[in-house]
Design a protein around this motif. Sequence first.
Motif, short mmCIF file in Angstrom:
data_model
loop_
_atom_site.label_atom_id
_atom_site.label_comp_id
_atom_site.label_asym_id
_atom_site.label_seq_id
_atom_site.Cartn_x
_atom_site.Cartn_y
_atom_site.Cartn_z
N ASP A 84 -15.11 -11.59 2.59
CA ASP A 84 -14.30 -10.65 1.82
C ASP A 84 -13.11 -11.29 1.12
OD1 ASP A 84 -15.88 -8.47 2.52
OD2 ASP A 84 -14.73 -8.10 4.36
N ARG A 85 -12.88 -10.83 -0.10
CA ARG A 85 -11.64 -11.11 -0.84
C ARG A 85 -10.69 -9.96 -0.53
NH1 ARG A 85 -11.71 -13.72 -5.73
NH2 ARG A 85 -10.82 -11.86 -6.69
N ILE A 86 -9.52 -10.28 0.02
CA ILE A 86 -8.64 -9.24 0.56
C ILE A 86 -7.29 -9.27 -0.14
CG2 ILE A 86 -7.49 -8.40 2.66
CD1 ILE A 86 -9.70 -9.80 4.27
N LEU A 87 -6.77 -8.07 -0.45
CA LEU A 87 -5.43 -7.91 -0.99
C LEU A 87 -4.56 -7.26 0.08
CD1 LEU A 87 -3.36 -7.97 -3.33
CD2 LEU A 87 -4.23 -5.72 -4.01
N LEU A 88 -3.44 -7.90 0.43
CA LEU A 88 -2.51 -7.38 1.42
C LEU A 88 -1.22 -6.95 0.74
CD1 LEU A 88 -1.57 -6.96 4.37
CD2 LEU A 88 -0.83 -9.36 4.35
N ILE A 89 -0.87 -5.68 0.89
CA ILE A 89 0.37 -5.16 0.33
C ILE A 89 1.41 -5.11 1.45
CG2 ILE A 89 1.46 -3.29 -0.95
CD1 ILE A 89 -0.90 -4.72 -2.38
N GLY A 90 2.34 -6.05 1.42
CA GLY A 90 3.33 -6.19 2.48
C GLY A 90 3.08 -7.43 3.30
N ALA A 91 3.46 -8.60 2.77
CA ALA A 91 3.21 -9.87 3.48
C ALA A 91 4.07 -9.99 4.73
CB ALA A 91 3.47 -11.05 2.55
N GLY A 92 5.28 -9.45 4.69
CA GLY A 92 6.16 -9.49 5.83
C GLY A 92 6.40 -10.89 6.37
N VAL A 152 -8.57 -3.84 0.54
CA VAL A 152 -7.14 -3.75 0.24
C VAL A 152 -6.48 -3.10 1.45
CG1 VAL A 152 -5.36 -2.73 -1.22
CG2 VAL A 152 -7.50 -3.56 -2.25
N LEU A 153 -5.40 -3.72 1.96
CA LEU A 153 -4.70 -3.20 3.12
C LEU A 153 -3.22 -3.01 2.79
CD1 LEU A 153 -4.50 -2.44 6.10
CD2 LEU A 153 -4.23 -4.87 6.63
N LEU A 154 -2.73 -1.79 2.98
CA LEU A 154 -1.30 -1.50 2.85
C LEU A 154 -0.70 -1.46 4.24
CD1 LEU A 154 -2.79 -0.02 0.33
CD2 LEU A 154 -0.59 1.10 0.05
N THR A 155 0.46 -2.07 4.42
CA THR A 155 1.08 -2.13 5.73
C THR A 155 2.13 -1.05 5.95
OG1 THR A 155 2.73 -3.74 4.98
CG2 THR A 155 0.68 -4.61 5.88
N PRO A 207 6.49 3.07 8.88
CA PRO A 207 7.42 3.57 7.86
C PRO A 207 6.71 3.93 6.56
CG PRO A 207 8.26 1.58 8.89
CD PRO A 207 6.84 1.73 9.35
N LEU A 208 7.30 4.91 5.86
CA LEU A 208 6.74 5.35 4.58
C LEU A 208 6.93 4.28 3.52
CD1 LEU A 208 5.46 7.80 3.07
CD2 LEU A 208 7.78 8.46 2.45
N LEU A 209 5.90 4.03 2.76
CA LEU A 209 5.92 3.07 1.66
C LEU A 209 6.30 3.82 0.39
CD1 LEU A 209 5.11 0.13 0.74
CD2 LEU A 209 2.88 1.08 0.22
N ARG A 210 7.43 3.44 -0.20
CA ARG A 210 7.89 4.10 -1.43
C ARG A 210 7.63 3.19 -2.62
NH1 ARG A 210 10.52 8.49 0.37
NH2 ARG A 210 11.44 8.40 2.45
N ALA A 211 7.71 3.76 -3.81
CA ALA A 211 7.44 2.99 -5.03
C ALA A 211 8.28 1.72 -5.05
CB ALA A 211 7.74 3.84 -6.26
N GLY A 212 7.62 0.58 -5.24
CA GLY A 212 8.32 -0.68 -5.32
C GLY A 212 8.67 -1.26 -3.98
N LYS A 213 8.23 -0.63 -2.87
CA LYS A 213 8.60 -1.11 -1.56
C LYS A 213 7.37 -1.34 -0.72
CE LYS A 213 13.11 1.16 -1.46
NZ LYS A 213 14.04 2.00 -0.69
N SER A 214 7.47 -2.25 0.24
CA SER A 214 6.37 -2.47 1.16
C SER A 214 6.89 -2.73 2.54
CB SER A 214 5.52 -3.67 0.69
OG SER A 214 6.30 -4.83 0.61
#
Length: 217
Positions: A84-92, A152-155, A207-214
Amino acid sequence: MADLIADPFRAARLVLLLRRQGIRDDGVLSAMETIDRGVFVEPGLAELAYEDTALPIPCGQMIPKPVVVAQLLGALKATPGKEDRILLIGAGSGYMLALLAQIGRHVWAIDRYQKLVTDARARMLELKVENVTLKHGDGLDGWPEHKPFDRVLLTGAVSGIPEGLLGQLAKDGALVTPFNETGKDQVIRRVTGKGEQSDFQILEPLPLLRAGKSAAL
């Protein structure tokens, strides 16, 4: 890749704890037994790395409990064989990134905090994790130059599935995110490129992810 295990006994104990809490994905458990969570926190917190507890990292962010991390990874239902090619939103801190690198063929990761991106990149170099690419930016924009993504994974939690990210999914791909629905408990929502949706219990809200935030993992 460098030998990432600092304490095999404690890592095995963590995996046993995760199994007792219902985590069954062998690929996820293997990754979490391989990656030393202590590398991704301040030295003074390293003793807590194999406990099922959330830990602070810079920029006011947190690494969630291991069981929540395992739930998110399991919901991805990654293809066996590291395809899989994976996109992670929120590298932390880079912890989730290093785990995904054990599971996928290549991981692209975005974070809104430059410090976290810089630190995570340094950790990947130190640990010789090579199948990752990081950048500083707005995760909700995704990374269209490298689409389509199989996963695609959002944290961080969202209250609506970002259409821009769905548009970067492969036909048979899937997006996974903590999801807040008004008046209901937070769940992990999985949406496929074909529009199919399924929800899973989440043991600890994120936590809630808001526009422009991760959020950060």
